[in-house]
Every structure is written in C-alpha cells, then in structure tokens.
Design an enzyme around this catalytic site. Structure first.
Site, short mmCIF file in Angstrom:
data_model
loop_
_atom_site.label_atom_id
_atom_site.label_comp_id
_atom_site.label_asym_id
_atom_site.label_seq_id
_atom_site.Cartn_x
_atom_site.Cartn_y
_atom_site.Cartn_z
CD GLN A 159 -3.01 -1.10 0.23
OE1 GLN A 159 -3.34 -0.02 -0.27
NE2 GLN A 159 -3.60 -2.24 -0.11
NE ARG A 168 -1.66 5.28 -6.05
CZ ARG A 168 -2.58 4.79 -5.22
NH1 ARG A 168 -3.48 3.95 -5.67
NH2 ARG A 168 -2.61 5.14 -3.94
CD GLU A 214 -8.69 -3.78 0.54
OE1 GLU A 214 -8.79 -2.87 -0.31
OE2 GLU A 214 -8.09 -4.85 0.31
CD GLU A 244 -16.22 -8.81 -7.05
OE1 GLU A 244 -15.88 -8.64 -5.84
OE2 GLU A 244 -15.48 -8.55 -8.01
CD GLU A 258 -4.81 2.42 -8.34
OE1 GLU A 258 -5.14 1.60 -9.24
OE2 GLU A 258 -3.80 2.31 -7.66
CD GLU A 267 -3.39 -5.50 -9.82
OE1 GLU A 267 -4.19 -5.22 -8.92
OE2 GLU A 267 -2.30 -4.89 -9.99
#
Ligand code: SAH
Length: 464
Positions: A159, A168, A214, A244, A258, A267
C-alpha cells in the site's frame, strides 16, 4: 462438440457423451451414447440429457442449482437440487457422465461453467438486485490466485508503494478536491479501499458518507488509519469483504476506486469496479475514474531485443557439467519473448503515433472485459526495425468542475505502472510511410491476469 447456433450468444450447445448413468433412478441408467444439450429457453438455462436414438426420453438439469465434479479424467458427476417446493420431499438428482476423451471432459466442464454463469448473471430479481448464490468473483477467479492477490494487498509495504507514487496519489487528490462539488453531501463507495486513502480524500471533499470496501486484511489497517483521523472518521465506514459480496445500506452517488493494473486491465479489478457500479451506483451516478484508454504504438529498441535474446544464450551450452543444454534453447528463447517487459522507455523509440482503445467505465459490461480485441494499424514515421508494440494507459476523472487525466505515458512523469512492451522474437523491417498492421487480443484468465496475443504484419507471438 458441436455448436448448433453460431455467434456471440450461443443458445444451444451439444455434446455426444460416451455414456450417462442416473444415480438416483437406477432403472433409467443407460450405457448407450447420450446427447447432452445446453439450452437457454426464455432465460432459463438447462442441461438436457437424452439418448441419441430417442430424443423424447431423458431428463433436464436446472443449471441454476446444478454442480459438476470430476471423479476422474474421463468421469464426472453432475448433481442438481430437487425442484419440489416442499423442502422435505425435495431430493437431489445425480448422474455420472463418462466422456470419450480428456478434451471432451474439459470442454464440457468449461461449457457447464459458462452456461451456469450466464444464468446467474442473467437472472434479475424484480427490484434489480442480482441473485447469485456464489459471487461473480468466486465464479471466475481461481481461489489460490485470489488468496495470493489479497495477501499481497494485505501488506502495508505494498500500500505504501502505491501511496508513494505521487503522480498517482496526487492526481487522485487533485481530481477529488478540485471537484468537491461532486462529493459534498454525497454518498460515496470506495471500491477496493486499501489503506482507505481515497475514502479520506472523499471525506475531506465533504462526502456525506463513504463506504470503504476492502477485501484484504488491509481493511483492519484502514479502520485504524481512519479512526486516527477523527474529523473524517465519523463519515467513513470500513466494510471488509469483496465488492461482489458485501451488502451496503444505501446506494452511492459516486464511486471512487483505483482498479488499474499493468496495461490497465491486469489484475481484473476493472471487472469488480463495473460490478460495483451495477450493484451500488444510482442511475447516472459518477465514477472516479470515468474512463480509461489503452494506447499502443510500435517501437524500435535494438538493445532491448538483444537483452531479451541473450537471456536464452545460457541454453546454448553444449557442455554444462557434461550435459548438452541446447535441446531447450528454442523453448527458453520463446519463453523470454513471451514475457512483456515492464519498464520506462524514451518515447523517441516509438516508430509511429499511438492508437488508443477506450473503455468507458460508466457503460461497459463486465463480460466485455473478458476478451479485448484491438485491431492495429500504424504508419511508420521512419524506416527501421520494429521490435514490438509498446502499451500504456491513462484514465480520466470527468468531474463537474475539472476534467483531470492520470497518464502513464512514456515521457510523462514515471508511475509505478511504468509502460509495457511486447517484444517480437522476429523483428520486422519497415520503410518510412509503410503501413504496419496487426491485432492485439487480450484474454482474461482465472489467475487475475490476461494472455496477450500479438500479431504484427504477419508475424505472430504470444504473451502471458
Ligand atoms: N484505493 C487504495 C488501494 C488501491 S489497490 C489506493 O488507492 O491506495 C486496490 C485494492 O483493492 C487492494 O487493496 C485490493 O485488496 C482491493 N480489491 C481488489 N479487488 C477487490 C474486490 N473485488 N473487492 C474488494 N476489494 C478489492
């Protein structure tokens, strides 16, 4: 395997199986060849078994509840739930299937999963919620891949690496703060919140409430970081789970995320971003980022070509402790060229202006990300040797006040994504003004990545 109807949307798919045995009704057991037919009638997908000789007899399996297990290389068992509404009298049904060969077994399993997914994805309850017993994530991603993936993001080290990419993080910050009107008083969902940084930005911009979703262990750290910023913490809720699978108490006015990997799509997190949109975003809600573009251009780089080719030279030794290594030289050579090179390069190496492929996150369907097929057509600006195709991406934050791009282009300040180059094992010569054509096909696989097939002016190489 025969496809009864051709085209993107198959309505029927047939397999001629060696034999099928009904476990639950021994008398119907059959050892004669059997046709298995995947059928989608009026939105309900079924698997129908019937004898080759007699198409009337047979039985149907409802793919919504059915499961398929491998008993051996050529044998599988298919179990489906009973359809009797009275649960006590509802019994499962099972059939063992004997395949003619391993290929047929593989194809059948593949078709089964595809058709099953279609039903799950295609089934909508009247209120628009998607009904799925297993999540879309579990259906398409290999558990071991997901485990490694979330283990990686569960570590602060990684992270930190993203947070320290100032291009970014700074661009996200600017995009949010400059468009605070899009956040003030709004409900925000942060898709894949990681450390929670984007949720904190959204709260700084005046969000009414932010749901920080997360899936990895990082969720605990995000909680800690957020509660250590009490002025913002009361407007942020961290939810540990996959986007999901989680349920949220309200819809979002704006999504922030992001989800970009190498070459944008690596990914496969864009799919989660799109699923989040379908599950949680109000109609015409905003998405930060809004769209992404993949840029591609042919490049020349003799040094890179030699560097890649030289890696295989090890296998040209004929006397390595008395062993001739050359039988593996060809495979090693192809292997090195099938790995895309991730680094930053000088844009002067580009042989022609780039072309781009747009992915509009507000519109694109999740399935459209399973296979991305881009025709390539360039005009060489100089006469040179083309060693491959270079790719990079950018994303747009289409705010109500300011439109801001985050770019990973060569020549722009370098990001942790760098650029990627697919190197051809056989370079091609071009003259100034000559057309270079080909195709870039990216096919998603269940290890959260893509296999790239690149064809350029008749030469073909594959990458994964
Ligand atoms: N938003 C943070 C982290 C970005 S990295 C930042 O900008 O710094 C992407 C994060 O999304 C990772 O922490 C990863 O664990 C998480 N993630 C990926 N797929 C997810 C999914 N399907 N559901 C929830 N989180 C996911």
């Amino acid at each position: 395997m025969t496809e009864a109807s051709v085209g993107q949307k198959q309505k029927q798919l047939e397999f001629a199986l060696a034999s099928v045995c009904d476990l639950t009704a021994a008398s119907v057991s059959s050892s004669v060849p059997v046709i298995a037919r995947f059928i989608a009638d009026s939105g309900v997908a079924e698997l129908r078994f019937c004898r080759e000789s007699d198409s009337v007899e047979g039985f149907n399996v409802d793919l919504r509840t059915a499961q398929l297990f491998k008993l051996g290389p050529l044998q599988s068992v298919c179990i489906s739930e009973g359809s009797n509404t009275n649960k006590e009298n509802s019994y499962s049904r099972g059939v063992t299937i004997q395949f003619k060969n391993a290929e047929e077994s593989r194809d059948f399993h593949c078709a089964f999963e595809q058709w099953k997914n279609e039903v799950v994805q295609g089934t909508c309850l009247p209120n628009g919620e998607i009904s799925a017993s297993r999540s879309k994530f579990d259906d398409k991603i290999e558990p071991s891949s997901a485990k490694m993936y979330f283990h990686y993001y569960g570590q602060l080290l990684h992270q930190q690496n993203m947070l320290q990419d100032y291009v970014r993080t700074g661009t996200y910050y600017a995009a949010v703060i400059e468009n605070r009107g899009d956040f003030t008083g709004r409900v925000v969902v942060d898709v894949g919140a990681g450390s929670g940084i984007l949720s904190l930005f959204a709260a700084q911009a005046g969000a009414k409430h932010v749901y920080a979703v997360e899936a990895s262990e990082m969720a605990e750290y995000a909680r800690k970081l957020i509660s250590g910023n009490p002025a913002l913490a009361e407007r942020i809720t961290v939810i540990k789970g996959k986007i999901e699978e989680v349920e949220l108490p309200e819809k979002a006015d704006i999504l922030i995320s992001e989800p970009m990997g190498t070459l944008l799509v690596n990914e496969r997190m864009l799919e989660s971003y799109v699923i989040a949109r379908d599950r949680f975003l109000v109609p015409n809600g905003k998405m930060f980022p809004t769209l992404g573009r993949i840029h591609m251009a042919p490049f020349t780089d003799e040094y890179l070509f030699v560097e890649v080719a030289n890696k295989a030279l090890f296998w040209q030794q004929q006397n390595y402790y008395g062993v001739d290594l050359t039988p593996l030289y060809g495979s090693a050579f192809q292997g090195y060229f099938s790995q895309p090179v991730v680094d930053a390069f000088d844009p002067r190496l580009l042989v022609s202006p780039p072309i781009c492929h747009v992915l509009d996150f507000t519109e694109i369907k999740e399935e459209e990300l399973y296979e991305i097929d881009i025709p390539l057509k360039f005009v060489a600006a100089v006469g040179t040797r083309v060693h491959g195709v270079a790719c990079w991406f950018d994303v747009l934050f289409s705010g109500s006040t300011v439109q801001r791009w985050l770019t990973t282009a060569p020549g722009a300040p370098t990001t942790h994504w760098y650029q990627i180059r697919c190197v051809l094992s056989q370079p091609i010569y071009v003259m100034a003004g000559q057309e270079i054509s080909g195709r870039l096909r990216m096919i998603a696989h269940n290890a959260q990545s893509y296999t790239i097939h690149l064809t350029l002016s008749g030469y073909c190489d594959s990458y994964s």
